[in-house]
Design a protein around this motif. Structure first.
Motif, PDB file in Angstrom:
ATOM      1  N   VAL A 156      -1.992  -1.354   0.988  1.00 22.42           N
ATOM      2  CA  VAL A 156      -1.869  -1.795  -0.406  1.00 22.42           C
ATOM      3  C   VAL A 156      -0.519  -2.464  -0.620  1.00 22.42           C
ATOM      4  O   VAL A 156       0.499  -1.984  -0.126  1.00 22.42           O
ATOM      5  N   ALA A 158       2.556  -2.975  -2.974  1.00 18.39           N
ATOM      6  CA  ALA A 158       3.025  -2.054  -4.006  1.00 18.39           C
ATOM      7  C   ALA A 158       4.449  -2.402  -4.424  1.00 18.39           C
ATOM      8  O   ALA A 158       5.230  -2.921  -3.633  1.00 18.39           O
ATOM      9  N   ARG A 190       4.842   4.151  -6.879  1.00 20.16           N
ATOM     10  CA  ARG A 190       4.673   2.708  -6.718  1.00 20.16           C
ATOM     11  C   ARG A 190       3.495   2.254  -7.576  1.00 20.16           C
ATOM     12  O   ARG A 190       2.493   2.971  -7.689  1.00 20.16           O
ATOM     13  N   VAL A 192       0.461  -0.251  -7.574  1.00 19.81           N
ATOM     14  CA  VAL A 192      -0.207  -0.989  -6.502  1.00 19.81           C
ATOM     15  C   VAL A 192      -1.014  -2.157  -7.044  1.00 19.81           C
ATOM     16  O   VAL A 192      -1.495  -2.142  -8.170  1.00 19.81           O
ATOM     17  N   GLN A 193      -1.106  -3.163  -6.206  1.00 21.01           N
ATOM     18  CA  GLN A 193      -1.707  -4.438  -6.578  1.00 21.01           C
ATOM     19  C   GLN A 193      -2.880  -4.728  -5.636  1.00 21.01           C
ATOM     20  O   GLN A 193      -3.307  -3.867  -4.882  1.00 21.01           O
ATOM     21  N   GLN A 196      -5.860  -5.599  -1.449  1.00 22.71           N
ATOM     22  CA  GLN A 196      -5.764  -4.447  -0.572  1.00 22.71           C
ATOM     23  C   GLN A 196      -6.546  -4.799   0.687  1.00 22.71           C
ATOM     24  O   GLN A 196      -7.594  -5.442   0.613  1.00 22.71           O
ATOM     25  N   ALA A 230       1.599   1.382   2.208  1.00 24.33           N
ATOM     26  CA  ALA A 230       2.010   0.392   1.216  1.00 24.33           C
ATOM     27  C   ALA A 230       2.973  -0.599   1.855  1.00 24.33           C
ATOM     28  O   ALA A 230       3.856  -0.206   2.628  1.00 24.33           O
ATOM     29  N   GLY A 233       4.779  -5.476  -2.506  1.00 25.68           N
ATOM     30  CA  GLY A 233       3.967  -6.368  -3.334  1.00 25.68           C
ATOM     31  C   GLY A 233       4.844  -7.482  -3.882  1.00 25.68           C
ATOM     32  O   GLY A 233       5.947  -7.740  -3.382  1.00 25.68           O
TER      33      GLY A 233
END
Ligand code: CTP
Ligand code: MG
Length: 262
Positions: A156, A158, A190, A192-193, A196, A230, A233
């Motif tokens: 992910v 993040a 974090r 997350v965006q 993924q 992670a 991001g």
């Protein structure tokens, strides 16, 4: 030397083909009245087209599966055809990247599952990317792919949080004061965006196994007990959720156009 203890080389090969599933079937209730969110325009171009371009911008991504609103697949297909480059496959193509459109479901989770079911064989890494994150930079996409290729079953993007987060007892009615229960250490949290990234078999198993309603795909893989990591991001990978986010997205696009004629 080959290592036979490893399962089929899910992610490991530099040439492993990557597919992206883009859930775009939501209505965008929080954005207010108007067209389905993915079809709303930014800089004159539908958000979904920005999101498909963001995936196709990665050299590794050879297929994009767009999950359209349940009754809007034909409209989305012609929209993408209109923005696609000529000379592609019958399914539609964007330079090196082919695309498919399938109808979505009632929840994001169901939409992603329908997208996964439409994936042809031969793509061992799958990205899941919200249409509502149209401006994710290609470097973030590539960083996620790279981490999957290095062996993480789920990755992910993040970012650290700007705000302190409180756990509360949610009020019975909106607007009522809510007792604060705890303050988690912000340094350990974090946001997350997407995109993924996943080893395909792991993500398919997660969608076949986990029935709880979740808001991201990685949490389903966590429930399987698999390792999720992670990577950094990017602030431009923010999700367009509320009206103010449209203002920010237009500003990011305007800045890109000034800087590099994007
Ligand atoms: N999504 C989907 N199918 C659904 C619901 C959501 O494919 N049944 C997609 C959305 O199109 C979006 C992504 O999941 O790209 C993230 O969801 P969200 O930002 O919540 O979008 P919406 O559900 O459209 O917005 P809202 O919750 O405000 O209605
Ligand atoms: Mg939603």
């Amino acid at each position: 030397m080959s290592d036979d203890s490893r399962p089929s080389p899910p992610a490991g090969q530099p040439g492993t083909s990557v597919a992206a599933v883009i859930p775009a079937a939501g209505r965008g209730v929080r954005l207010g009245p108007g067209a389905p969110k993915a079809l709303r325009t930014l800089g004159g171009t539908p958000m979904l087209v920005h999101a498909v371009r963001a995936m196709a911008a990665s050299r590794a991504v050879s297929l994009v599966v767009v999950v359209a609103p349940p009754d809007g697949a034909a409209e989305v297909k012609s929209l993408l055809d209109a923005h696609a480059l000529p000379g592609g496959t019958p399914g539609g193509s964007w330079g090196r990247t082919d695309f498919l459109v399938v109808p979505g479901g009632e929840s994001r989770q169901e939409s992603v599952r329908l997208g996964l079911e439409a994936l042809p064989p031969g793509h061992d890494i799958v990205l899941v990317h919200d249409a509502a994150r149209p401006l994710v930079p290609v470097d973030t996409v590539d960083a996620v792919i790279e981490a999957v290729r290095e062996g993480a079953p789920a990755v992910v993007p993040a970012l650290p949080l700007a705000d302190t987060v409180k756990q509360v007892e949610p009020a019975a009615a909106p607007g009522e004061p809510e007792p604060v229960v705890a303050t988690p250490d912000r340094a350990l949290l974090r946001a997350v965006q997407t995109p993924q990234g996943f080893d395909r078999a792991t993500l398919v198993r997660a969608h076949a196994t986990v029935t709880d309603n979740v808001t991201d795909d990685a949490s389903m893989v966590e429930q399987l007990g698999e390792r999720v990591v992670a990577v950094p991001g990017h602030e431009e990978a923010f999700k367009v959720t509320r009206p103010l986010d449209l203002v920010l997205a237009e500003a990011v696009l305007a800045r890109r156009r000034l800087n590099d004629g994007y």
